[in-house]
Write a protein that holds these residues in place. Structure first.
Motif, PDB file in Angstrom:
ATOM      1  N   PHE A  31      -3.370   8.815  -3.275  1.00  0.00           N
ATOM      2  CA  PHE A  31      -2.759  10.138  -3.324  1.00  0.00           C
ATOM      3  C   PHE A  31      -3.190  10.912  -2.089  1.00  0.00           C
ATOM      4  O   PHE A  31      -4.367  10.922  -1.736  1.00  0.00           O
ATOM      5  CB  PHE A  31      -3.173  10.877  -4.596  1.00  0.00           C
ATOM      6  CG  PHE A  31      -2.585  10.241  -5.830  1.00  0.00           C
ATOM      7  CD1 PHE A  31      -1.207  10.199  -6.000  1.00  0.00           C
ATOM      8  CD2 PHE A  31      -3.393   9.678  -6.810  1.00  0.00           C
ATOM      9  CE1 PHE A  31      -0.645   9.612  -7.127  1.00  0.00           C
ATOM     10  CE2 PHE A  31      -2.844   9.090  -7.929  1.00  0.00           C
ATOM     11  CZ  PHE A  31      -1.469   9.046  -8.093  1.00  0.00           C
ATOM     12  N   VAL A  32      -2.226  11.533  -1.428  1.00  0.00           N
ATOM     13  CA  VAL A  32      -2.523  12.280  -0.208  1.00  0.00           C
ATOM     14  C   VAL A  32      -1.882  13.666  -0.277  1.00  0.00           C
ATOM     15  O   VAL A  32      -0.963  13.894  -1.072  1.00  0.00           O
ATOM     16  CB  VAL A  32      -1.983  11.526   1.037  1.00  0.00           C
ATOM     17  CG1 VAL A  32      -2.694  10.199   1.224  1.00  0.00           C
ATOM     18  CG2 VAL A  32      -0.476  11.293   0.936  1.00  0.00           C
ATOM     19  N   ASN A  33      -2.376  14.543   0.575  1.00  0.00           N
ATOM     20  CA  ASN A  33      -1.809  15.894   0.604  1.00  0.00           C
ATOM     21  C   ASN A  33      -0.673  16.024   1.600  1.00  0.00           C
ATOM     22  O   ASN A  33       0.094  16.980   1.577  1.00  0.00           O
ATOM     23  CB  ASN A  33      -2.886  16.916   0.948  1.00  0.00           C
ATOM     24  CG  ASN A  33      -3.840  17.097  -0.216  1.00  0.00           C
ATOM     25  OD1 ASN A  33      -3.402  17.193  -1.362  1.00  0.00           O
ATOM     26  ND2 ASN A  33      -5.132  17.102   0.059  1.00  0.00           N
ATOM     27  N   GLY A  34      -0.585  15.039   2.492  1.00  0.00           N
ATOM     28  CA  GLY A  34       0.487  15.076   3.479  1.00  0.00           C
ATOM     29  C   GLY A  34       0.597  13.708   4.125  1.00  0.00           C
ATOM     30  O   GLY A  34      -0.267  12.845   3.925  1.00  0.00           O
ATOM     31  N   LEU A  35       1.665  13.481   4.875  1.00  0.00           N
ATOM     32  CA  LEU A  35       1.849  12.220   5.579  1.00  0.00           C
ATOM     33  C   LEU A  35       1.906  12.518   7.071  1.00  0.00           C
ATOM     34  O   LEU A  35       2.385  13.580   7.469  1.00  0.00           O
ATOM     35  CB  LEU A  35       3.154  11.563   5.124  1.00  0.00           C
ATOM     36  CG  LEU A  35       3.161  11.077   3.666  1.00  0.00           C
ATOM     37  CD1 LEU A  35       4.575  10.771   3.210  1.00  0.00           C
ATOM     38  CD2 LEU A  35       2.269   9.846   3.494  1.00  0.00           C
ATOM     39  N   TYR A  37       0.858  -1.175   0.000  1.00  0.00           N
ATOM     40  CA  TYR A  37       0.000   0.000   0.000  1.00  0.00           C
ATOM     41  C   TYR A  37       0.897   1.229   0.000  1.00  0.00           C
ATOM     42  O   TYR A  37       1.727   1.390   0.887  1.00  0.00           O
ATOM     43  CB  TYR A  37      -0.870  -0.013   1.260  1.00  0.00           C
ATOM     44  CG  TYR A  37      -2.069   0.922   1.242  1.00  0.00           C
ATOM     45  CD1 TYR A  37      -1.921   2.297   1.069  1.00  0.00           C
ATOM     46  CD2 TYR A  37      -3.361   0.418   1.416  1.00  0.00           C
ATOM     47  CE1 TYR A  37      -3.020   3.141   1.053  1.00  0.00           C
ATOM     48  CE2 TYR A  37      -4.476   1.252   1.410  1.00  0.00           C
ATOM     49  CZ  TYR A  37      -4.294   2.617   1.228  1.00  0.00           C
ATOM     50  OH  TYR A  37      -5.386   3.451   1.225  1.00  0.00           O
ATOM     51  N   ALA A  38       0.737   2.085  -1.022  1.00  0.00           N
ATOM     52  CA  ALA A  38       1.592   3.269  -1.113  1.00  0.00           C
ATOM     53  C   ALA A  38       0.771   4.537  -0.929  1.00  0.00           C
ATOM     54  O   ALA A  38      -0.245   4.734  -1.597  1.00  0.00           O
ATOM     55  CB  ALA A  38       2.303   3.294  -2.463  1.00  0.00           C
ATOM     56  N   PHE A  39       1.207   5.386   0.006  1.00  0.00           N
ATOM     57  CA  PHE A  39       0.632   6.729   0.172  1.00  0.00           C
ATOM     58  C   PHE A  39       1.572   7.691  -0.542  1.00  0.00           C
ATOM     59  O   PHE A  39       2.770   7.723  -0.233  1.00  0.00           O
ATOM     60  CB  PHE A  39       0.556   7.095   1.656  1.00  0.00           C
ATOM     61  CG  PHE A  39      -0.328   6.162   2.449  1.00  0.00           C
ATOM     62  CD1 PHE A  39      -1.685   6.433   2.603  1.00  0.00           C
ATOM     63  CD2 PHE A  39       0.201   5.019   3.047  1.00  0.00           C
ATOM     64  CE1 PHE A  39      -2.499   5.578   3.336  1.00  0.00           C
ATOM     65  CE2 PHE A  39      -0.613   4.158   3.774  1.00  0.00           C
ATOM     66  CZ  PHE A  39      -1.967   4.447   3.920  1.00  0.00           C
ATOM     67  N   VAL A  40       1.026   8.446  -1.499  1.00  0.00           N
ATOM     68  CA  VAL A  40       1.910   9.232  -2.355  1.00  0.00           C
ATOM     69  C   VAL A  40       1.481  10.703  -2.398  1.00  0.00           C
ATOM     70  O   VAL A  40       0.312  11.019  -2.611  1.00  0.00           O
ATOM     71  CB  VAL A  40       1.904   8.661  -3.792  1.00  0.00           C
ATOM     72  CG1 VAL A  40       2.827   9.470  -4.702  1.00  0.00           C
ATOM     73  CG2 VAL A  40       2.314   7.193  -3.797  1.00  0.00           C
ATOM     74  N   ILE A  41       2.448  11.589  -2.191  1.00  0.00           N
ATOM     75  CA  ILE A  41       2.203  13.022  -2.387  1.00  0.00           C
ATOM     76  C   ILE A  41       2.760  13.403  -3.752  1.00  0.00           C
ATOM     77  O   ILE A  41       3.917  13.101  -4.052  1.00  0.00           O
ATOM     78  CB  ILE A  41       2.929  13.879  -1.325  1.00  0.00           C
ATOM     79  CG1 ILE A  41       2.576  13.398   0.083  1.00  0.00           C
ATOM     80  CG2 ILE A  41       2.586  15.355  -1.494  1.00  0.00           C
ATOM     81  CD1 ILE A  41       3.366  14.122   1.170  1.00  0.00           C
ATOM     82  N   THR A  42       1.908  14.035  -4.569  1.00  0.00           N
ATOM     83  CA  THR A  42       2.391  14.434  -5.896  1.00  0.00           C
ATOM     84  C   THR A  42       2.519  15.951  -5.971  1.00  0.00           C
ATOM     85  O   THR A  42       1.941  16.685  -5.165  1.00  0.00           O
ATOM     86  CB  THR A  42       1.424  13.965  -7.000  1.00  0.00           C
ATOM     87  OG1 THR A  42       0.117  14.418  -6.669  1.00  0.00           O
ATOM     88  CG2 THR A  42       1.435  12.470  -7.134  1.00  0.00           C
ATOM     89  N   GLU A  43       3.240  16.386  -6.971  1.00  0.00           N
ATOM     90  CA  GLU A  43       3.486  17.807  -7.150  1.00  0.00           C
ATOM     91  C   GLU A  43       2.214  18.504  -7.607  1.00  0.00           C
ATOM     92  O   GLU A  43       1.777  19.477  -7.035  1.00  0.00           O
ATOM     93  CB  GLU A  43       4.553  17.978  -8.216  1.00  0.00           C
ATOM     94  CG  GLU A  43       5.562  19.038  -7.909  1.00  0.00           C
ATOM     95  CD  GLU A  43       6.790  18.800  -8.745  1.00  0.00           C
ATOM     96  OE1 GLU A  43       6.749  19.185  -9.929  1.00  0.00           O
ATOM     97  OE2 GLU A  43       7.759  18.199  -8.239  1.00  0.00           O
ATOM     98  N   LYS A  44       1.658  17.977  -8.702  1.00  0.00           N
ATOM     99  CA  LYS A  44       0.399  18.544  -9.181  1.00  0.00           C
ATOM    100  C   LYS A  44      -0.715  17.701  -8.607  1.00  0.00           C
ATOM    101  O   LYS A  44      -0.536  16.516  -8.331  1.00  0.00           O
ATOM    102  CB  LYS A  44       0.344  18.492 -10.712  1.00  0.00           C
ATOM    103  CG  LYS A  44       1.307  19.445 -11.345  1.00  0.00           C
ATOM    104  CD  LYS A  44       1.138  19.435 -12.852  1.00  0.00           C
ATOM    105  CE  LYS A  44       2.479  19.373 -13.535  1.00  0.00           C
ATOM    106  NZ  LYS A  44       2.884  18.080 -14.030  1.00  0.00           N
TER     107      LYS A  44
END
Ligand code: WTA
Length: 645
Positions: free
Chosen positions: A597-601, A559-566
């Protein structure tokens, strides 16, 4: 062949265990007497876990191929050593007798010599599951070259990292490999891995799939041509002469890369003498192998299980070992049972993930398959759940075959905790008792031995081992300090396994899984840090955190929680791009099952990601997240919970 060291009763096990702990030198000296040595040892064991420095059978001389092949020739030359089952069941089977194996291994050893390979050189092997892979591995061992087999599912980048770490000068590969309905272009992956490489001098290519390949002048050569040339060199009047190189018991035999909790995979190093004794001893005892029986280990030789229980262990016992090129579900989910039926397999050794996958197809694939030859069933690689254990016992073993749940690791060389088939009791989903010579201990975070049972009467802690057994790793290639910090520094004078375990009042162990940041996906070890690094390579990714979650078939999923640039929320394409990146950087086996996709961790004020919280969310537990007050931004947790995928 007889195995005087084969334990036959529970009382004998207890007696052997006691002796092995009270006087390990006497015990292992007696066991080792049954193997083939050119010169016996001056001292059985010298060790400390502080450096660590571990030496078994010090001063002894041997070549493991003389133990695994030559010594069987006189009495068992015409007996099958390897039975090879191709990916496509319509294709012809190949049966490799001990004398044929001898010839091919000698031939390939000569090929290596002809190409300038010397004792101690590292040879990287990237091949499919064909008999030539066995010849390549054993050919290296015959001349004392250090083999480093890389699983065919790893990417060019992963291979490049391993080539660099091992400073490898030689590669053995295939044009391609068949796996189920696919042909994987191995040589072309090697070509990619070699872009920018400065150490590799020769690439030997075996033809399997007839996939077009590019052959670089001066570097790439054909297996077939080389073997033909070597044949004339080693064979005269039907007599084969290709002396094996004399090795010291503590000379390295191979390197095998495996994932840890930090950074890049480490090259676990095993040596000739101890590894030979440990794999031979455990094979004969755990599976209770009897001469003439057919052993089928379904692993790939790219992993330690294939090294130890398709090749070295069975061959040292003069056994017949089945080597299967394909996958359990091709052309259908009855393939394992066809193979058992076809070769009258007596011992079947597979992984819980394969069992769970085959369970999901129901009973149809078993119809009309005669499994009555089976005597022993084994599992390895991850904790087996009770449901899968009972399905295996009931439908495959028909309650007639002991199930051995074997716990061990790349670093341990062979099985450390397991019941001995039909000799010591089994307990569903418990690995049960340690092998002779293995002294497990459960400790708490600070290394204090756990002595107080929990509310179920069980001891629970981190699994460590107190003293060395012959098959323990000796170092990590090129970086001994890494070996020390990884395995011997967590707790003083203990080898730390990275696993958690329970112990019952009868002394049985149940392995509950990794307590470090290592995932076990379909029995494959993958470090969360490795996957995060791969995800972070993707251009649009700012940061990521990877955890495991329970998966019905794979055991654990990624399970990957990912913050992206856009802001790319809900964007399927972005997810696929990330998956593709991970496949490129590590290999398809490391692709996350879920990406959110998340906005923060959730981070502490010191910037540490609180994985405990992410793990709980990934597991579906959104209540009881524990103390979140130390978080920099507690609000982020609610947001992540709400958008869980
Ligand atoms: C896990 C594979 C529970 C464990 C031989 C270990 C197991 C890791 C078992 C090593 C088992 C292996 N029960 N867990 N019977 N066997 N494991 O290095 O977490 O690929 O640390 O070696 O697999 O994986 P490796």
């Amino acid at each position: 062949m007889e195995y005087p060291y084969q334990i036959k009763t529970f009382e004998e096990y207890q007696k052997n265990y006691k002796e092995s702990v009270e006087n390990p030198e006497k015990f292992w000296g007696d066991v080792a007497d049954n193997f083939f040595w050119r010169k016996k040892w001056d001292k059985v064991l010298e060790w400390n876990f502080k450096e660590p420095k571990i030496e078994w059978f010090k001063g002894a001389k041997l070549n493991i191929t003389e133990n695994c092949i030559d010594r069987h020739l006189e009495t068992m030359g015409e007996k099958p050593a390897i039975i090879w089952e191709p990916n496509n069941p319509e294709e012809r089977t190949r049966v490799v007798t001990y004398s044929r194996l001898h010839k091919r291994v000698c031939q390939f050893a000569q090929v290596l010599l002809n190409n300038g390979v010397k004792k101690g050189d590292r040879v990287c092997i990237y091949m499919g599951m064909v008999p030539e892979l066995a010849y390549a591995v054993l050919g290296c061992a015959r001349i004392g070259a250090i083999h480093s087999v890389i699983f065919g599912g790893f990417s060019a980048q992963s291979i490049a990292d391993r080539l660099y770490d091992a400073n490898a000068e030689f590669i053995v590969t295939c044009d391609g490999a068949y796996r189920g309905g696919k042909a994987i272009p191995l040589k072309s992956i090697i070509d990619d891995a070699l872009i920018g490489n400065r150490t590799v001098k020769k690439v030997i290519v075996y033809t399997r799939t007839r996939t077009p390949v590019s052959m670089l002048k001066g570097r790439d050569i054909w297996w077939e041509d080389e073997m033909e040339y070597a044949e004339a060199q080693i064979e005269k009047d039907n007599v084969i002469t290709m002396p094996a190189t004399e090795m010291d018991a503590e000379d390295p035999l191979f390197i095998l890369y495996t994932s840890g909790s930090t950074g890049k995979p480490k090259g676990v190093v095993h040596t000739c003498g101890g590894y030979m004794v440990w794999t031979g001893y455990t094979f004969v005892n755990v599976f209770q192998y009897k001469p003439g029986e057919v052993h089928f280990c379904t692993a790939d030789i790219g992993w330690i299980t294939g090294h130890s229980y398709i090749l070295y262990g069975p061959l040292s016992a003069g056994a017949t070992s089945v080597m299967f090129e394909g996958i359990p579900t091709y052309p259908d989910a009855g393939r394992f049972w066809d193979i058992v039926d076809k070769y009258k397999v007596n011992i079947l050794y597979t992984a819980p993930t394969a069992i769970r996958s085959l369970m999901s197809y129901g009973m149809d694939p078993l119809k009309g398959k005669d499994l009555s030859s089976l005597k022993v069933l084994g599992t390895v690689g991850e904790p087996i759940n009770e449901e899968a254990w009972h399905w295996y016992d009931e439908n495959i073993g028909k309650h007639n075959c002991p199930v051995v749940d074997t716990w061990w690791q790349t670093e341990t060389g062979g099985i450390l905790i397991s019941n001995l088939a039909g000799v010591t009791p089994s307990k569903p989903s418990w690995a049960t008792l340690p092998m002779p010579g293995v002294q497990p201990v459960l400790v708490d975070e600070r290394g204090k031995e756990i002595t107080e049972p929990d509310e179920h009467g069980l001891l629970k802690g981190n699994l460590c081992i107190k003293a060395p057994w012959p098959g323990i790793l000796r170092t990590t290639y090129g970086d001994h300090e890494r070996c020390r910090t990884n395995y011997f520094a967590s707790y003083e004078n203990l080898y730390f396994t990275g696993d958690g375990a329970l112990k019952d009042k009868d002394g049985n162990y149940r392995i509950t899984g990794r307590v470090d940041d290592v995932l076990n996906v379909s029995g494959h070890r993958i470090g969360t840090a490795e996957v995060e690094n791969a995800i972070n390579m993707h251009t649009n990714v700012v940061e990521s955190a990877v955890v495991g979650f329970p998966h019905n078939i794979k055991g654990q999923g990624i399970y990957a929680f990912v913050i992206t640039e856009k802001n790319t929320h809900e964007d399927e394409r972005a997810k696929n791009d990330i998956l593709e990146t991970v496949a490129r950087i590590i290999g398809p086996i490391a692709k996350p099952d879920k990406i959110q996709f998340v906005n923060g961790l959730p981070k502490t004020r010191s910037g540490k990601i609180m994985r405990r919280i992410l793990r709980k969310i990934a597991e579906g537990e959104t209540e009881n997240l524990g103390d979140t007050t130390t978080l920099l931004d507690p609000g982020i947790v609610d947001e992540i919970k709400q958008n869980k995928v």
